[in-house]
Design an enzyme around this catalytic site. Structure first.
Site, PDB file in Angstrom:
ATOM      1  N   GLU A 129       0.835  -1.186   0.000  1.00 10.38           N
ATOM      2  CA  GLU A 129       0.000   0.000   0.000  1.00 10.38           C
ATOM      3  C   GLU A 129       0.875   1.244   0.000  1.00 10.38           C
ATOM      4  O   GLU A 129       2.105   1.152   0.041  1.00 10.38           O
ATOM      5  CB  GLU A 129      -0.959  -0.020   1.202  1.00 10.38           C
TER       6      GLU A 129
ATOM      7  N   HIS B 290      -9.034   9.841   3.967  1.00  9.49           N
ATOM      8  CA  HIS B 290      -8.737   8.781   3.006  1.00  9.49           C
ATOM      9  C   HIS B 290      -9.001   9.305   1.606  1.00  9.49           C
ATOM     10  O   HIS B 290     -10.041   9.924   1.354  1.00  9.49           O
ATOM     11  CB  HIS B 290      -9.589   7.544   3.288  1.00  9.49           C
TER      12      HIS B 290
ATOM     13  N   ARG C 231      -0.860   9.261   1.896  1.00 12.53           N
ATOM     14  CA  ARG C 231      -2.287   9.565   1.806  1.00 12.53           C
ATOM     15  C   ARG C 231      -2.590  11.057   1.765  1.00 12.53           C
ATOM     16  O   ARG C 231      -3.526  11.488   1.092  1.00 12.53           O
ATOM     17  CB  ARG C 231      -3.025   8.918   2.984  1.00 12.53           C
TER      18      ARG C 231
ATOM     19  N   HIS D 145     -11.164   9.900   7.844  1.00  7.99           N
ATOM     20  CA  HIS D 145     -10.965   8.455   7.993  1.00  7.99           C
ATOM     21  C   HIS D 145     -10.329   8.053   9.317  1.00  7.99           C
ATOM     22  O   HIS D 145     -10.714   7.056   9.916  1.00  7.99           O
ATOM     23  CB  HIS D 145     -10.092   7.967   6.834  1.00  7.99           C
TER      24      HIS D 145
ATOM     25  N   ARG E 120      -0.611   9.021   9.249  1.00  9.66           N
ATOM     26  CA  ARG E 120      -0.491   7.587   9.504  1.00  9.66           C
ATOM     27  C   ARG E 120      -0.108   6.825   8.244  1.00  9.66           C
ATOM     28  O   ARG E 120      -0.685   7.040   7.175  1.00  9.66           O
ATOM     29  CB  ARG E 120      -1.818   7.041  10.047  1.00  9.66           C
TER      30      ARG E 120
END
Length: 529
Positions: free
Chosen positions: A119, A236, A282, A339, A374
């Site tokens: 990811e 997100h 992100r 998110h 994160r």
């Protein structure tokens, strides 16, 4: 036993929250008298069962905890705590083994080893999945079954945690809650673990479930605990842009498997934003999409290169089909949504808060692991590792429950608040999304604070989810106003760069308020240092 009309029960430990962090903490405390309080049904509500992306851990042959730590630190925009990150990544592989012992069924490769995905911002394939994109549901299922099988754990379902109880010395020594129907319940204990999850429902557009109303953060604030990093909310990048609340999440694992982001003209645009393109951190991906959406454009996720989605990502496929979309054949409209909250109640690496008797883990706490942004799939790992660590420290150091006593509080606290009109909640969520969302500036943050102050004046007595959302919204907006720079998930249009002088964590402590538990003798208890 009763106090002020409330039922009183005594336990060695009380865990608040039925997600992965709370379940991990309760299982670590098994053998003692443990109360597990959850405002939904155990194993069903909360964010953990919805997690699609998986859990990150350095279990691959070419991976190591140090590489995992390096990726985590790089994503955190200079604010992660190195010691906390080091501990998290080193304890990752043992945590996976522990989950497997509890019955979690991870996806396997042809050779029998773990099937590892990749990811955003990870330099290695290290994401473990379960049932494709049903990782959170599978981990929650396994730990829920283990909790239900443990006779020493008493589960209070559909029970709303209102406030922390404090003794005469300020120590946390219990919990005031409401049972289904509003009956008050007092749980007296030697230590409380808050694992109540995040604050996503503060925002009009979120992937978070209805339970994510910032209850733990608001309770800790009222009790006078130190809070930190509140301005850092992760959006997100790829929520499904449909008429739904919450917005369905389209897991980042699709982009790891080759899905691409396209603009209205069908062109990839992330290649011009970052060398990692769709697998950039992100915050970069979310802002790149947000800027196009704010300009009136639409952004699309082409999942066809990751096909067959129906088999590889069954949860995403089902969510899309519910809204008339086929990810194996057509483009998916996507947009950012709130998110995850990197901020929360400050804790050390053992889960201890600034208040004796209170431990915090999972999204409700802030260990410093995530910094300002994160790293994908580190949340389930943190919930598991720090849920266990907090509970182990409580077991080793918490005092016994206090003796019989009396509850000192405003009688109105025991009364369930009157229902608030839905438009009040909608108004709060709308203003926070508009002014404290993906991009912020001073004028907008001040408008948000003024609007929140007006809403706060309209609240009646008693603790409710709306009161907790209002408290949380005020704290997050104030922290975002105070940080006059852009860093990680916090982006200020009026201060668009990161500044060396702001490379520090911001904390706040509110004036203590709320109920107290006074022992019959009036003597103060000795508490863990």
């Amino acid at each position: 036993m009763s106090a002020g009309g409330a039922e009183v029960r005594t336990f060695d430990a009380v865990v608040v929250g039925g997600g992965l962090a709370g379940l991990s903490a309760a299982l670590e405390l098994a053998g003692r008298r443990v109360a597990l309080v959850t405002k939904s049904r155990l194993g069903v509500g909360g964010a953990s069962p919805l997690a699609q992306g998986g859990i990150a851990a350095a279990v691959g042959e070419t991976d190591s905890p140090s590489l995992h730590a390096a990726d985590t630190l790089a994503a955190a925009a200079g604010l992660a705590d190195f010691a906390a990150v080091d501990r998290l990544t080193r304890e990752g592989p043992p945590a996976i083994a522990r989950l497997a012992r509890f019955g979690a069924r991870f996806d396997r490769a042809a050779d029998g080893g773990f099937a590892l995905g990749r990811e955003a911002a990870h330099s290695r394939n290290r994401i473990l999945h379960a049932r494709g994109d049903g990782s959170g549901a599978e981990l929650t299922r396994a730990l829920t079954a283990a909790v239900r099988a443990e006779s020493s754990i008493t589960v209070f379902e559909r029970t709303f945690a209102c406030d922390l109880l404090r003794g005469d010395g300020g120590e946390v020594c219990g919990l005031l809650a409401r049972r289904p129907g509003g009956a008050p319940l007092v749980l007296v204990t030697g230590g409380v673990v808050l694992a109540t999850g995040g604050i996503g429902r503060l925002f009009a557009r979120t992937t978070n479930p209805p339970e994510a109303t910032g209850d733990g953060l608001a309770m800790a604030a009222r009790a006078g605990a130190r809070l930190v990093d509140l301005e850092f909310v992760q959006f997100h990048p790829t929520a499904l842009a449909v008429d739904a609340d919450p917005l369905p999440l389209v897991t980042e694992a699709l982009r790891g498997a080759g899905a691409r982001l396209l603009d209205d003209r069908g062109r990839r645009f992330m290649t011009a934003v970052d060398a990692a393109a769709e697998l950039a951190p992100r915050d970069l991906v979310a802002r790149a999409i947000w800027q196009r959406v704010a300009a009136g454009e639409r952004v699309w996720l082409d999942a066809r290169p990751a096909s067959p989605v129906v088999r590889r990502f069954p949860r995403v496929h089902e969510l899309c089909r519910r809204h008339g979309l086929d990810p194996d054949r057509e483009l998916l409209p996507v947009a950012p949504a709130a998110h995850y909250h990197m901020g929360g109640v400050w804790t050390d690496d053992r889960g201890r808060s600034s208040l004796p008797g209170l431990w915090v883990c999972g999204e409700a706490g802030s260990t410093g692991v995530h910094g300002a942004n994160r790293l994908a799939s580190n949340s389930l790992l943190e919930a598991t590792v720090y849920g266990q660590r907090a509970a182990a420290d409580l077991a080793a150091s918490a005092p016994p429950p206090p003796a019989a006593g009396r509850l000192v509080l405003d009688p109105a606290t025991l009364v369930a608040p009157s229902p608030q009109p839905g438009r009040v909640t909608a108004s709060l969520r709308r203003v926070v999304w508009q002014e404290v969302g993906v991009e912020r500036d001073e004028a907008g943050l001040r408008r948000a604070l003024a609007a929140i102050e007006l809403l706060e004046r309209r609240l009646g007595p008693g603790v409710s989810e709306l009161r907790n959302l209002v408290t949380t919204g005020r704290l997050v907006a104030a922290a975002a106003l105070r940080r006059r720079e852009s860093r990680g998930s916090h982006f200020r249009r009026d201060h668009p760069t990161s500044e060396a002088g702001w490379r520090r964590r911001l904390s706040v402590t509110c004036r203590p308020a709320g109920p107290r538990w006074r022992s019959a003798s009036g003597a103060r208890r000795k508490v863990a240092p």
